[in-house]
Design a protein around this motif. Structure first.
Motif, PDB file in Angstrom:
ATOM      1  N   GLY A  27       0.951  -1.249  -0.075  1.00  0.00           N
ATOM      2  CA  GLY A  27      -0.153  -0.090   0.114  1.00  0.00           C
ATOM      3  C   GLY A  27       0.811   1.312  -0.050  1.00  0.00           C
ATOM      4  O   GLY A  27       0.289   2.376   0.018  1.00  0.00           O
ATOM      5  N   ARG A  28       1.949   1.249   0.081  1.00  0.00           N
ATOM      6  CA  ARG A  28       3.071   2.267  -0.034  1.00  0.00           C
ATOM      7  C   ARG A  28       3.657   2.475  -1.387  1.00  0.00           C
ATOM      8  O   ARG A  28       3.833   1.495  -1.904  1.00  0.00           O
ATOM      9  N   ILE A  29       3.922   3.583  -1.692  1.00  0.00           N
ATOM     10  CA  ILE A  29       4.774   4.037  -3.014  1.00  0.00           C
ATOM     11  C   ILE A  29       5.792   4.682  -2.733  1.00  0.00           C
ATOM     12  O   ILE A  29       6.202   5.669  -1.971  1.00  0.00           O
ATOM     13  N   TYR A  30       7.186   3.961  -3.227  1.00  0.00           N
ATOM     14  CA  TYR A  30       8.636   4.471  -2.922  1.00  0.00           C
ATOM     15  C   TYR A  30       9.167   5.050  -4.036  1.00  0.00           C
ATOM     16  O   TYR A  30       9.059   4.291  -5.150  1.00  0.00           O
ATOM     17  N   PRO A  31      10.125   5.700  -4.028  1.00  0.00           N
ATOM     18  CA  PRO A  31      10.965   6.085  -5.208  1.00  0.00           C
ATOM     19  C   PRO A  31      12.042   4.786  -5.130  1.00  0.00           C
ATOM     20  O   PRO A  31      12.326   4.315  -3.993  1.00  0.00           O
ATOM     21  N   ALA A  32      12.285   4.461  -6.340  1.00  0.00           N
ATOM     22  CA  ALA A  32      13.481   3.465  -6.437  1.00  0.00           C
ATOM     23  C   ALA A  32      14.861   3.881  -5.731  1.00  0.00           C
ATOM     24  O   ALA A  32      15.224   2.875  -5.103  1.00  0.00           O
ATOM     25  N   ARG A  33      15.112   4.976  -5.947  1.00  0.00           N
ATOM     26  CA  ARG A  33      16.623   5.363  -5.314  1.00  0.00           C
ATOM     27  C   ARG A  33      16.222   5.545  -3.612  1.00  0.00           C
ATOM     28  O   ARG A  33      15.443   6.043  -3.198  1.00  0.00           O
ATOM     29  N   GLY A  34      17.191   4.526  -3.096  1.00  0.00           N
ATOM     30  CA  GLY A  34      17.047   4.816  -1.557  1.00  0.00           C
ATOM     31  C   GLY A  34      16.152   3.657  -1.151  1.00  0.00           C
ATOM     32  O   GLY A  34      16.021   3.683   0.329  1.00  0.00           O
ATOM     33  N   THR A  35      15.243   3.231  -1.694  1.00  0.00           N
ATOM     34  CA  THR A  35      14.255   2.093  -1.222  1.00  0.00           C
ATOM     35  C   THR A  35      15.160   0.745  -1.155  1.00  0.00           C
ATOM     36  O   THR A  35      15.800   0.259  -2.152  1.00  0.00           O
ATOM     37  N   ARG A  36      14.836   0.010  -0.075  1.00  0.00           N
ATOM     38  CA  ARG A  36      15.410  -1.362   0.060  1.00  0.00           C
ATOM     39  C   ARG A  36      14.745  -2.136   0.813  1.00  0.00           C
ATOM     40  O   ARG A  36      13.635  -1.798   1.685  1.00  0.00           O
ATOM     41  N   LYS A  37      15.104  -3.461   0.678  1.00  0.00           N
ATOM     42  CA  LYS A  37      14.286  -4.297   1.664  1.00  0.00           C
ATOM     43  C   LYS A  37      14.688  -4.516   2.903  1.00  0.00           C
ATOM     44  O   LYS A  37      15.958  -4.595   3.338  1.00  0.00           O
ATOM     45  N   THR A  38      13.793  -4.408   3.913  1.00  0.00           N
ATOM     46  CA  THR A  38      14.108  -4.012   5.501  1.00  0.00           C
ATOM     47  C   THR A  38      13.752  -5.369   6.302  1.00  0.00           C
ATOM     48  O   THR A  38      14.077  -5.278   7.474  1.00  0.00           O
ATOM     49  N   HIS A  39      12.686  -6.286   5.698  1.00  0.00           N
ATOM     50  CA  HIS A  39      12.202  -7.466   6.649  1.00  0.00           C
ATOM     51  C   HIS A  39      12.360  -8.463   5.620  1.00  0.00           C
ATOM     52  O   HIS A  39      11.779  -8.608   4.329  1.00  0.00           O
ATOM     53  N   THR A  40      12.947  -9.891   6.241  1.00  0.00           N
ATOM     54  CA  THR A  40      13.022 -11.090   5.382  1.00  0.00           C
ATOM     55  C   THR A  40      11.474 -11.630   5.081  1.00  0.00           C
ATOM     56  O   THR A  40      11.586 -12.074   3.989  1.00  0.00           O
ATOM     57  N   LEU A  41      10.580 -11.317   6.028  1.00  0.00           N
ATOM     58  CA  LEU A  41       9.301 -12.127   5.774  1.00  0.00           C
ATOM     59  C   LEU A  41       7.951 -11.265   5.878  1.00  0.00           C
ATOM     60  O   LEU A  41       6.864 -11.621   5.270  1.00  0.00           O
ATOM     61  N   ALA A  42       8.037 -10.213   6.553  1.00  0.00           N
ATOM     62  CA  ALA A  42       7.019  -9.468   6.903  1.00  0.00           C
ATOM     63  C   ALA A  42       6.207  -8.738   5.456  1.00  0.00           C
ATOM     64  O   ALA A  42       7.263  -8.461   4.566  1.00  0.00           O
ATOM     65  N   PRO A  43       5.076  -8.573   5.369  1.00  0.00           N
ATOM     66  CA  PRO A  43       4.419  -8.008   4.252  1.00  0.00           C
ATOM     67  C   PRO A  43       5.074  -6.565   3.854  1.00  0.00           C
ATOM     68  O   PRO A  43       5.203  -6.355   2.806  1.00  0.00           O
ATOM     69  N   ALA A  44       5.174  -5.907   4.870  1.00  0.00           N
ATOM     70  CA  ALA A  44       5.747  -4.513   4.701  1.00  0.00           C
ATOM     71  C   ALA A  44       7.341  -4.492   4.510  1.00  0.00           C
ATOM     72  O   ALA A  44       7.918  -4.355   5.441  1.00  0.00           O
ATOM     73  N   ALA A  45       7.629  -5.059   3.564  1.00  0.00           N
ATOM     74  CA  ALA A  45       9.067  -5.721   3.167  1.00  0.00           C
ATOM     75  C   ALA A  45      10.053  -4.532   2.809  1.00  0.00           C
ATOM     76  O   ALA A  45      11.168  -4.563   3.115  1.00  0.00           O
ATOM     77  N   PHE A  46       9.508  -3.380   2.406  1.00  0.00           N
ATOM     78  CA  PHE A  46      10.486  -2.429   1.904  1.00  0.00           C
ATOM     79  C   PHE A  46      10.160  -0.857   2.545  1.00  0.00           C
ATOM     80  O   PHE A  46       9.317  -0.835   3.178  1.00  0.00           O
ATOM     81  N   ALA A  47      11.354  -0.390   2.669  1.00  0.00           N
ATOM     82  CA  ALA A  47      11.262   1.083   3.094  1.00  0.00           C
ATOM     83  C   ALA A  47      12.358   1.920   2.409  1.00  0.00           C
ATOM     84  O   ALA A  47      13.255   1.299   1.997  1.00  0.00           O
ATOM     85  N   ALA A  48      12.132   3.221   2.826  1.00  0.00           N
ATOM     86  CA  ALA A  48      12.940   4.213   2.205  1.00  0.00           C
ATOM     87  C   ALA A  48      13.838   4.940   3.385  1.00  0.00           C
ATOM     88  O   ALA A  48      13.227   5.891   3.611  1.00  0.00           O
TER      89      ALA A  48
END
Length: 331
Positions: free
Chosen positions: A150-171
């Motif tokens: 449900g979140r929109i991230y810019p490609a630059r600076g976004t990375r996977k921050t959790h191995t399993l959780a549905p909210a897997a990405f963050a910037a």
């Protein structure tokens, strides 16, 4: 016909367990689109490119995906492109797409954390959200994006921050630029767009860049090994704000003098690289020739260095342009 093109490459969103319970990418575009909960609100064309876990992708494969996205956008009837992708290396391919993205219409990357056989799989929702963003006029000019949970991230600076959780990405250094829910796209920010690299010069074949970690007590064995194996560039995953030790500093000076490009990143979750310490720290590394890469973390820093070296294999030019494309120089 005005439409969104969905390019499928495999990943968890397309995976199902085999007899051992090990998931493998097996579903194609038709299957992924058929599992959407409802009509996407815009015509969609599905195209299969690959069917693999993204941990198997080489940089040349990523460049192939990016090229296919640009080929799709060459059709003016295409509103935007969605790429379904494994989450392991999604941040690299999305950033590579962003580095060469010169069209106003977006390329949107998404995937899943729960495979297609799970009763609560997140794939169909993420795909529906990504299609909504790709078709949204508000997304024009944002470059490559990552849509997840449900979140929109810019490609630059976004990375996977959790191995399993549905909210897997963050910037961590910028946060999301918007939200998407039930087809409604809301933007809360616009990412800063930097100069783009020509897609025609993105020939990654034969270009090698390695990531070398720095840690307490690290010597130069790994650094020397990757350069002996032919690395034209190295990204240091340093400690803190970008620190190592005297031995690593000496090796950096030797390698940069020999034409190897060395970028300086950090293992820390958030914050920029900063020249703060001597005695083997960041000040000494930069004096030895390492280029500080701001808030880019090693995975995306490697992609940037690969793309710069791919242009003409000129280490001096790559070193000169690194700060601009890393976002640490005004130009």
């Amino acid at each position: 016909m005005r439409r969104v093109v969905v390019l499928t490459t495999g990943g968890t969103i397309a995976s199902r367990p085999d007899r051992r319970g090990a998931s493998r990418a097996v579903d194609g575009a038709g299957t992924l689109l058929a599992r959407l909960a409802g009509e996407p609100g815009v015509p969609v064309e599905g195209v299969d490119i690959l069917r693999v876990g993204s941990y198997l992708l080489a940089p040349t494969d990523m460049a192939g995906i990016v090229t296919r996205a640009h080929e799709a956008l060459a059709d003016p009837e295409v509103l935007g492109v969605v790429v379904t992708h494994g989450t392991d290396a999604l941040e690299e391919t999305a950033f590579l797409a962003d580095l060469v993205h010169d069209a106003p219409r977006p390329v949107v990357f998404t995937g899943a954390q729960r495979d297609a056989s799970a009763v609560d799989t997140d794939g169909p929702r993420n795909l529906a959200d990504a299609i909504s963003v790709a078709a949204a006029p508000e997304a024009a000019g944002l470059g490559a994006l990552v849509v997840f949970d449900g979140r929109i991230y810019p490609a630059r600076g976004t990375r996977k921050t959790h191995t399993l959780a549905p909210a897997a990405f963050a910037a961590p250094d910028s946060g999301p630029v918007g939200l998407v829910r039930d087809g409604a796209v809301t933007l809360t920010a616009r990412p800063v767009r930097l100069p783009v690299l020509p897609l025609a010069e993105l020939d990654l074949d034969g270009v090698r860049v390695d990531i070398v970690p720095c840690y307490p007590g690290a010597d130069t064995v790994a650094l020397d090994a990757v350069t002996a194996a032919g690395a034209q560039g190295v990204v240091l995953e340093a400690t803190g704000a970008g620190n190592a030790n005297h031995a690593v500093c000496a090796a950096v000076a030797r390698l940069t003098a020999a034409g190897v490009v060395v970028g300086l990143s950090t293992r820390v979750h958030a914050g920029p690289v900063a020249a703060l310490y001597g005695n083997g720290g960041g000040v000494d590394l930069i004096e030895a020739g390492a280029v500080p890469l701001g808030s880019l973390r090693p995975a995306q820093a490697r992609i940037l260095l690969l793309a710069l070296l791919a242009r003409d294999r000129d280490p001096a030019r790559a070193t000169r342009d690194l700060p601009l494309l890393a976002g640490t120089s005004p130009g």
